[in-house]
Design a protein around this motif. Structure first.
Motif, PDB file in Angstrom:
ATOM      1  N   ASP A 611      31.678  49.582  60.927  1.00 37.47           N
ATOM      2  CA  ASP A 611      31.611  50.783  61.742  1.00 37.47           C
ATOM      3  C   ASP A 611      33.010  51.042  62.296  1.00 37.47           C
ATOM      4  O   ASP A 611      33.694  50.116  62.726  1.00 37.47           O
ATOM      5  N   GLU A 612      33.444  52.298  62.280  1.00 37.36           N
ATOM      6  CA  GLU A 612      34.819  52.622  62.703  1.00 37.36           C
ATOM      7  C   GLU A 612      35.093  52.185  64.136  1.00 37.36           C
ATOM      8  O   GLU A 612      36.187  51.699  64.461  1.00 37.36           O
ATOM      9  N   ASP A 613      34.102  52.347  65.013  1.00 36.23           N
ATOM     10  CA  ASP A 613      34.283  51.935  66.416  1.00 36.23           C
ATOM     11  C   ASP A 613      34.471  50.426  66.514  1.00 36.23           C
ATOM     12  O   ASP A 613      35.286  49.939  67.308  1.00 36.23           O
ATOM     13  N   TYR A 614      33.699  49.690  65.712  1.00 37.96           N
ATOM     14  CA  TYR A 614      33.820  48.220  65.711  1.00 37.96           C
ATOM     15  C   TYR A 614      35.223  47.814  65.269  1.00 37.96           C
ATOM     16  O   TYR A 614      35.866  46.952  65.889  1.00 37.96           O
ATOM     17  N   LEU A 615      35.728  48.464  64.204  1.00 39.15           N
ATOM     18  CA  LEU A 615      37.047  48.114  63.680  1.00 39.15           C
ATOM     19  C   LEU A 615      38.143  48.387  64.709  1.00 39.15           C
ATOM     20  O   LEU A 615      39.032  47.553  64.913  1.00 39.15           O
ATOM     21  N   GLU A 616      38.056  49.523  65.359  1.00 41.50           N
ATOM     22  CA  GLU A 616      39.084  49.856  66.349  1.00 41.50           C
ATOM     23  C   GLU A 616      39.032  48.904  67.543  1.00 41.50           C
ATOM     24  O   GLU A 616      40.066  48.496  68.075  1.00 41.50           O
ATOM     25  N   GLU A 617      37.826  48.557  67.969  1.00 44.37           N
ATOM     26  CA  GLU A 617      37.703  47.612  69.080  1.00 44.37           C
ATOM     27  C   GLU A 617      38.290  46.253  68.701  1.00 44.37           C
ATOM     28  O   GLU A 617      38.990  45.615  69.493  1.00 44.37           O
ATOM     29  N   LEU A 618      38.019  45.820  67.466  1.00 43.91           N
ATOM     30  CA  LEU A 618      38.558  44.540  67.001  1.00 43.91           C
ATOM     31  C   LEU A 618      40.087  44.591  66.940  1.00 43.91           C
ATOM     32  O   LEU A 618      40.775  43.664  67.393  1.00 43.91           O
ATOM     33  N   ARG A 619      40.617  45.666  66.392  1.00 44.09           N
ATOM     34  CA  ARG A 619      42.072  45.797  66.280  1.00 44.09           C
ATOM     35  C   ARG A 619      42.725  45.791  67.659  1.00 44.09           C
ATOM     36  O   ARG A 619      43.763  45.146  67.872  1.00 44.09           O
ATOM     37  N   ASN A 620      42.122  46.489  68.615  1.00 44.82           N
ATOM     38  CA  ASN A 620      42.666  46.511  69.978  1.00 44.82           C
ATOM     39  C   ASN A 620      42.617  45.123  70.620  1.00 44.82           C
ATOM     40  O   ASN A 620      43.560  44.716  71.313  1.00 44.82           O
ATOM     41  N   GLU A 621      41.514  44.411  70.391  1.00 45.34           N
ATOM     42  CA  GLU A 621      41.392  43.038  70.927  1.00 45.34           C
ATOM     43  C   GLU A 621      42.509  42.153  70.378  1.00 45.34           C
ATOM     44  O   GLU A 621      43.157  41.393  71.108  1.00 45.34           O
ATOM     45  N   LEU A 622      42.741  42.244  69.063  1.00 41.63           N
ATOM     46  CA  LEU A 622      43.772  41.425  68.429  1.00 41.63           C
ATOM     47  C   LEU A 622      45.163  41.799  68.935  1.00 41.63           C
ATOM     48  O   LEU A 622      45.996  40.932  69.244  1.00 41.63           O
ATOM     49  N   MET A 623      45.442  43.120  69.055  1.00 49.42           N
ATOM     50  CA  MET A 623      46.759  43.558  69.512  1.00 49.42           C
ATOM     51  C   MET A 623      47.014  43.139  70.958  1.00 49.42           C
ATOM     52  O   MET A 623      48.131  42.708  71.299  1.00 49.42           O
ATOM     53  N   ASP A 624      45.990  43.232  71.796  1.00 49.54           N
ATOM     54  CA  ASP A 624      46.152  42.811  73.197  1.00 49.54           C
ATOM     55  C   ASP A 624      46.422  41.310  73.284  1.00 49.54           C
ATOM     56  O   ASP A 624      47.266  40.870  74.073  1.00 49.54           O
ATOM     57  N   ALA A 625      45.694  40.542  72.450  1.00 52.42           N
ATOM     58  CA  ALA A 625      45.876  39.085  72.472  1.00 52.42           C
ATOM     59  C   ALA A 625      47.281  38.709  72.012  1.00 52.42           C
ATOM     60  O   ALA A 625      47.916  37.805  72.577  1.00 52.42           O
ATOM     61  N   VAL A 626      47.784  39.410  70.991  1.00 53.11           N
ATOM     62  CA  VAL A 626      49.137  39.133  70.504  1.00 53.11           C
ATOM     63  C   VAL A 626      50.173  39.542  71.547  1.00 53.11           C
ATOM     64  O   VAL A 626      51.167  38.830  71.781  1.00 53.11           O
ATOM     65  N   ALA A 627      49.930  40.684  72.196  1.00 54.47           N
ATOM     66  CA  ALA A 627      50.894  41.198  73.176  1.00 54.47           C
ATOM     67  C   ALA A 627      51.100  40.210  74.322  1.00 54.47           C
ATOM     68  O   ALA A 627      52.216  40.081  74.848  1.00 54.47           O
ATOM     69  N   THR A 628      50.041  39.527  74.738  1.00 52.18           N
ATOM     70  CA  THR A 628      50.173  38.576  75.851  1.00 52.18           C
ATOM     71  C   THR A 628      51.083  37.405  75.496  1.00 52.18           C
ATOM     72  O   THR A 628      51.596  36.732  76.387  1.00 52.18           O
ATOM     73  N   ARG A 629      51.299  37.162  74.219  1.00 52.03           N
ATOM     74  CA  ARG A 629      52.159  36.041  73.810  1.00 52.03           C
ATOM     75  C   ARG A 629      53.648  36.414  73.818  1.00 52.03           C
ATOM     76  O   ARG A 629      54.498  35.543  73.760  1.00 52.03           O
ATOM     77  N   LYS A 630      53.941  37.706  73.844  1.00 49.88           N
ATOM     78  CA  LYS A 630      55.324  38.194  73.957  1.00 49.88           C
ATOM     79  C   LYS A 630      56.240  37.568  72.895  1.00 49.88           C
ATOM     80  O   LYS A 630      57.308  37.041  73.200  1.00 49.88           O
ATOM     81  N   ILE A 631      55.759  37.589  71.641  1.00 48.48           N
ATOM     82  CA  ILE A 631      56.546  37.045  70.537  1.00 48.48           C
ATOM     83  C   ILE A 631      56.796  38.152  69.531  1.00 48.48           C
ATOM     84  O   ILE A 631      55.871  38.810  69.060  1.00 48.48           O
ATOM     85  N   ASN A 632      58.065  38.369  69.205  1.00 47.89           N
ATOM     86  CA  ASN A 632      58.414  39.352  68.189  1.00 47.89           C
ATOM     87  C   ASN A 632      58.492  38.668  66.831  1.00 47.89           C
ATOM     88  O   ASN A 632      59.027  37.575  66.705  1.00 47.89           O
ATOM     89  N   SER A 633      57.937  39.324  65.825  1.00 47.79           N
ATOM     90  CA  SER A 633      57.956  38.751  64.486  1.00 47.79           C
ATOM     91  C   SER A 633      58.166  39.876  63.486  1.00 47.79           C
ATOM     92  O   SER A 633      57.615  40.974  63.666  1.00 47.79           O
ATOM     93  N   PRO A 634      58.962  39.642  62.430  1.00 42.93           N
ATOM     94  CA  PRO A 634      59.156  40.689  61.414  1.00 42.93           C
ATOM     95  C   PRO A 634      57.907  40.928  60.582  1.00 42.93           C
ATOM     96  O   PRO A 634      57.791  41.938  59.891  1.00 42.93           O
ATOM     97  N   ARG A 635      56.981  39.988  60.644  1.00 46.29           N
ATOM     98  CA  ARG A 635      55.739  40.122  59.867  1.00 46.29           C
ATOM     99  C   ARG A 635      54.559  40.264  60.829  1.00 46.29           C
ATOM    100  O   ARG A 635      54.593  39.772  61.960  1.00 46.29           O
ATOM    101  N   PRO A 636      53.493  40.927  60.405  1.00 45.21           N
ATOM    102  CA  PRO A 636      52.323  41.059  61.277  1.00 45.21           C
ATOM    103  C   PRO A 636      51.626  39.718  61.503  1.00 45.21           C
ATOM    104  O   PRO A 636      51.684  38.822  60.664  1.00 45.21           O
TER     105      PRO A 636
END
Length: 936
Positions: A611-636
């Motif tokens: 479901d599109e809503d599920y995918l967007e919620e998952l992507r936001n969860e992952l991006m927020d979790a990565v953002a809290t680590r404050k690590i820059n990487s050339p790869r996703p």
């Protein structure tokens, strides 16, 4: 009662003991000890095994009973009977007291099973076993304890007496016969030694091939293990030494354990098992009550499939919470009630028939509740076909069988039992059947090496299906029959979703190469671009695969995963879990066994039919979790490979060409050559086209004329009045209008009236054998990966569309749906009911949406729109009303009826149905909007 019979076969003596059992402790113990010691002296002097039974009628004075009838006695305290044998030291001569202790076994309490019993009763048995090494050259004179009513004390008889077995009685040897009797001791010793040797020889001669029997029983007739079966373990106290020999349990696909060991969580089996596997533990009454463990709530108990459920079934103090019965009988009845509820829940609601085997592992003396568990499983499973009993101790098994025969015969129990096989031998034998017991699976690491992924760690990440570097390498090719390899191969070409074994067998050149379509190469190139960082630097990237239904999109997505499993961490998301849970597990999966989280390998996650809503919620969860680590990487950090069916994949690809791949039924020229060559190879192997129908249709690019002619050819001479033809129509209706729909095998069996198994029904039984030739060709059987539900669907949705058209004839589809709604056998079948009801709801309610990849945004479900267009709106209204009544007056059906009425300018009826919907759910914004549309 019996006399001497070959010395090894025990003689038997009965005592009703009903009055004595109600006496005070001193009186009871003296009476019990008197009878046991007299009987023991007689057996030991004659050198025969014997058993004295208390609780069996020994006289016919009471006309209401028969001699030898089992009545049982009330047992106030078991310790009274055990401690009564302390009279041995007072009654036997000092030089033989230790021998007597070894020959006289402790009392055994066998519960009397009686359907109309109001109280618990037992037969108390004491076994006498005078082995030649103990009693040789000795005779056994005894005093007997007697209770003196006058002094209210226990005294011993004045003189010692020597007893012997005469017929079925224990009689003193007369003074004049003593010398002759003692002179005959050597002959009796010789007879005893000879009898013991003969008994050992007989046991050697009749030994069974228990290794083969164990293999066949545990594997449902196969000689090797795979993941197609789950196991339910029922066991009791595991001694410390036995813990060394239960390693095989760590490798079985165990669904749940009924544990009757009070110390299991401290030092027993549970404490060892949880070192290797993630487990969920429950008290018995909680597991039997779904409302207590459905947290978070779910349509079906998926949470029970993540980890082994460990159910503690002992310990009165902590077992029942507020329900703590003071007397033993109430306690046992309460436990039996919860056992019944838990087992009914497993067999009727959670696990499909024939998908699991119940193992009774008897590691210590058996208690009644464990036998109750057997009787409940026996009843729910209609026999012992999927029940196995393993007992090293013959004595434990004998007691178990005697109690269990209230449900089935001893002979039937023996057919499903492994008795006398050492636990260490059981352990070694089962481990040889397992695909692999030596090494855990492995994941790639950032240093280009590997790390181990033990089962315990993998099970903690239960929302992910993890693809390992050495996926399937645990399969022993030499044990995999050629027939099964062909079946794996042909199932894929018939239309079943591809599995990892297909890729693995192709790599091992044990089956043909899997065709790589152009879209697979495109997806791989896009993935490389994402990994090189040539696009915008997102921490969570998306790679989208949109595909025509049945065009191989799922195969392409898995091909990409398989090819990258050695240099990326790869997994499939189980979308039945919340985005928060998936995010937590994805982060743990990425970090696992890595030293520096800034240098971890990217994680490639496949999500399908989302479901599109599920995918967007998952992507936001992952991006927020990565953002809290404050690590820059050339790869996703993460790449979400989003694979979804669409009726217009090329349009969606044009919208976002840099991260999207379209897969259609149309083949390129190079693909046509590959498909034709593959088809020729399959034909050369004598594979008939009807066994690879989906592949044949792929080769023809699902040309409408070819599909129509193909279906017409299959349906020639079909019996339109048969039940399985009717089933084909129903499945076609669902498959065409509801994406990813199926009908469980259990529903099919109920509809066809196949009934339940008999006790020894053949294991070769399956649904296919009861279907017509046409149904066998167009149905494919699937197994749902999380719930193990076996189901059927038509091989392709375009074939379903054509079957629906050709089998319906002049019958309107609204009438077919009406007939389906009246099939009580389908709607009342409990197993897999939630899924079936969901598909029925979707048939009437689920609208097409462009956001889901559909061609258009529809006002109503495609089925309702078809009825309105091909028939009339009155038919659509009628069938929706019927569905509303059948499905519990669902407010969403009322809402659809309101919408259908106002779209056809029937405003008064629309207002009525809007009010009905609002009465069910007064604050639902969608329903309030519908009400507003009516007034507008």
């Amino acid at each position: 009662e019996s006399g001497v019979n070959g010395l090894i076969t025990p003689c038997h003596e009965y005592k009703s003991f009903d009055i004595a059992a109600q006496l005070n402790k001193t009186q009871l113990q003296s009476k019990f000890a008197c009878e046991v010691i007299r009987f023991a002296s007689a057996c030991m002097n004659i050198r025969t095994n014997g058993t004295i039974h208390f609780g069996i009628m020994d006289s016919v004075e009471d006309k209401g009973w028969k001699h030898g009838q089992i009545v049982g006695i009330k047992v106030k305290e078991r310790e009274y009977y055990v401690d009564a044998l302390d009279y041995i030291e007072r009654c036997f001569s000092e030089n033989v007291q230790e021998i007597a202790r070894k020959c006289i076994h402790p009392p055994v309490f066998v519960e009397v099973i009686s359907k109309d019993a109001q109280e618990q009763r037992f037969v108390v048995e004491v076994d006498i076993e005078p082995t030649s090494s103990l009693v040789k050259n000795r005779f056994f004179e005894v005093y007997l304890p007697k209770y003196n009513e006058g002094s209210q004390k226990v005294t011993l008889t004045k003189d010692r007496a020597l007893y012997q077995r005469l017929g079925a009685k224990s009689e003193p040897i007369k003074h004049n016969d003593l010398a002759t009797f003692i002179h005959g001791l050597q002959d009796r010793d010789a007879q005893r030694e000879k009898a013991e040797l003969s008994s050992a020889e007989v046991q050697t001669e009749v030994s069974q091939n228990l290794g083969r029997k164990l293999s066949i029983l545990l594997n449902d007739g196969k000689s090797y293990m795979d993941d197609s079966l789950r196991y339910i373990l029922v066991t009791n106290r595991c001694e410390k030494d036995d813990l060394n020999y239960i390693n095989f349990l760590m490798h079985l696909n165990i669904f749940c354990v009924f544990d009757f060991d009070e110390d299991s969580n401290v030092s027993g089996l549970y404490s060892k098992y949880k070192e290797h596997h993630a487990t969920r533990s429950y008290l018995l009454q909680d597991f039997s009550n779904e409302s207590k463990i459905s947290n978070p709530p779910s349509q079906k108990p998926l949470y029970l499939f993540d980890q082994t459920s460990w159910i503690f079934c002992n310990g009165r103090s902590d077992f029942l919470g507020d329900e703590k019965p003071s007397d033993e009988n109430t306690w046992i009845r309460t436990k039996k009630k919860y056992l019944k509820k838990a087992i009914t829940r497993i067999c009727d609601e959670i696990l499909p028939k024939r998908s699991f085997i119940v193992i009774f592992l008897l590691l210590s003396p058996v208690q009644k509740p464990l036998v109750d568990t057997f009787q409940e499983f026996y009843t729910e499973m209609n026999g012992t076909e999927y029940i196995v009993c393993i007992a090293e101790s013959r004595e434990n098994y004998r007691k178990w069988a005697n109690l269990a025969q209230a449900s089935c015969s001893i002979a039937t129990l023996e057919q499903c039992s492994i008795v006398g096989m050492k636990l260490s031998h059981v352990d070694a034998t089962i481990q040889t059947m397992l695909p692999s017991t030596a090494q855990p699976r492995h994941l790639p690491v950032s240093t280009r090496g590997l790390c181990a992924l033990p089962s315990l760690e993998e099970e903690k990440l239960f929302s992910l299906e993890i693809l390992c570097v050495d996926q399937c390498d645990d399969i022993k090719l030499d044990l995999l029959p050629e027939k099964e390899i062909q079946e794996i191969d042909q199932n894929f070409y018939r239309g079943r979703k591809i599995i990892w074994e297909n890729f693995w067998l192709a790599d091992k050149r044990r089956c043909g190469e899997i065709i790589e379509r152009e879209a697979c190469k495109d997806a791989s190139k896009l993935l490389d671009d994402i990994l090189r960082g040539s696009r915008l630097n997102y921490s969570v990237a998306k790679l989208k695969i949109f595909h025509h239904p049945g065009s191989g999109g799922s195969t392409i997505a898995r091909q990409v995963l398989w090819k990258r499993r050695k240099d990326l961490r790869c997994a499939i998301i189980k979308a039945s879990y919340s985005p928060a849970t998936v995010c937590e597990h994805a982060l743990a999966f990425r970090d696992y066994e890595e030293k520096e989280i800034s240098h971890c390998l990217p994680v490639l996650l496949l999500i399908e039919d989302y479901d599109e809503d599920y995918l967007e919620e998952l992507r936001n969860e992952l991006m927020d979790a990565v953002a809290t680590r404050k690590i820059n990487s050339p790869r996703p950090y993460f790449i979400l490979m989003c694979c979804r069916r669409s009726n217009d994949p090329e349009r969606l690809c044009k919208i976002s060409p840099l991260d999207t791949v379209a897969v259609t039924h149309k083949l390129t020229d190079s693909e046509k050559s590959l498909f034709r060559a593959k088809l020729e190879k399959l034909k050369q192997k004598d594979v008939k086209p009807e066994f690879i129908l989906t592949f044949v249709l792929m080769c023809e690019e699902f040309n409408e004329t070819y599909v129509r002619d193909f279906v017409e050819h299959i349906l020639q001479d079909i019996d339109h009045s048969s039940r399985d033809t009717c089933l084909m129509r129903y499945v076609a209706l669902l498959n065409f209008y509801v994406p990813n729909s199926y009908v469980s095998v259990s529903h099919c069996e109920a509809f066809l009236g196949l009934g339940v198994y008999t006790e020894r029904k053949s294991r070769a039984y399956d649904l296919k054998s009861h279907l017509s030739e046409q149904a066998r060709m167009i149905f494919i059987e699937l197994r749902e990966s999380t719930t193990y539900i076996s189901s059927v669907r038509i091989i392709h949705c375009l074939v379903a569309k054509e079957i629906l058209h050709q089998l319906s004839g002049n019958e309107p589809q609204s009438q077919l749906a009406m007939t389906l709604l009246q099939e009580k056998m389908l709607f009342e079948n409990r197993f897999g009911r939630e899924e079936f009801i969901k598909f029925i709801r979707d048939l009437f309610i689920r609208r097409d949406k462009r956001s889901r990849g559909d061609n258009t945004d529809t006002l109503f479900s495609p089925f309702i729109e078809h009825v309105c267009k091909a028939e009339d709106c009155e038919k659509a209204i009628a069938v929706l009303k019927a569905a509303y009544e059948l499905l519990g007056k669902d407010h969403f059906f009322a809402q659809q009826l309101a919408r259908l009425h106002y779209n056809n300018e029937k405003f008064e009826d629309a207002e009525y149905w809007a009010r009905v919907a609002k009465s069910h759910s007064p604050y639902d914004s969608y329903i309030l909007d519908t009400e507003g549309q009516v007034y507008r």
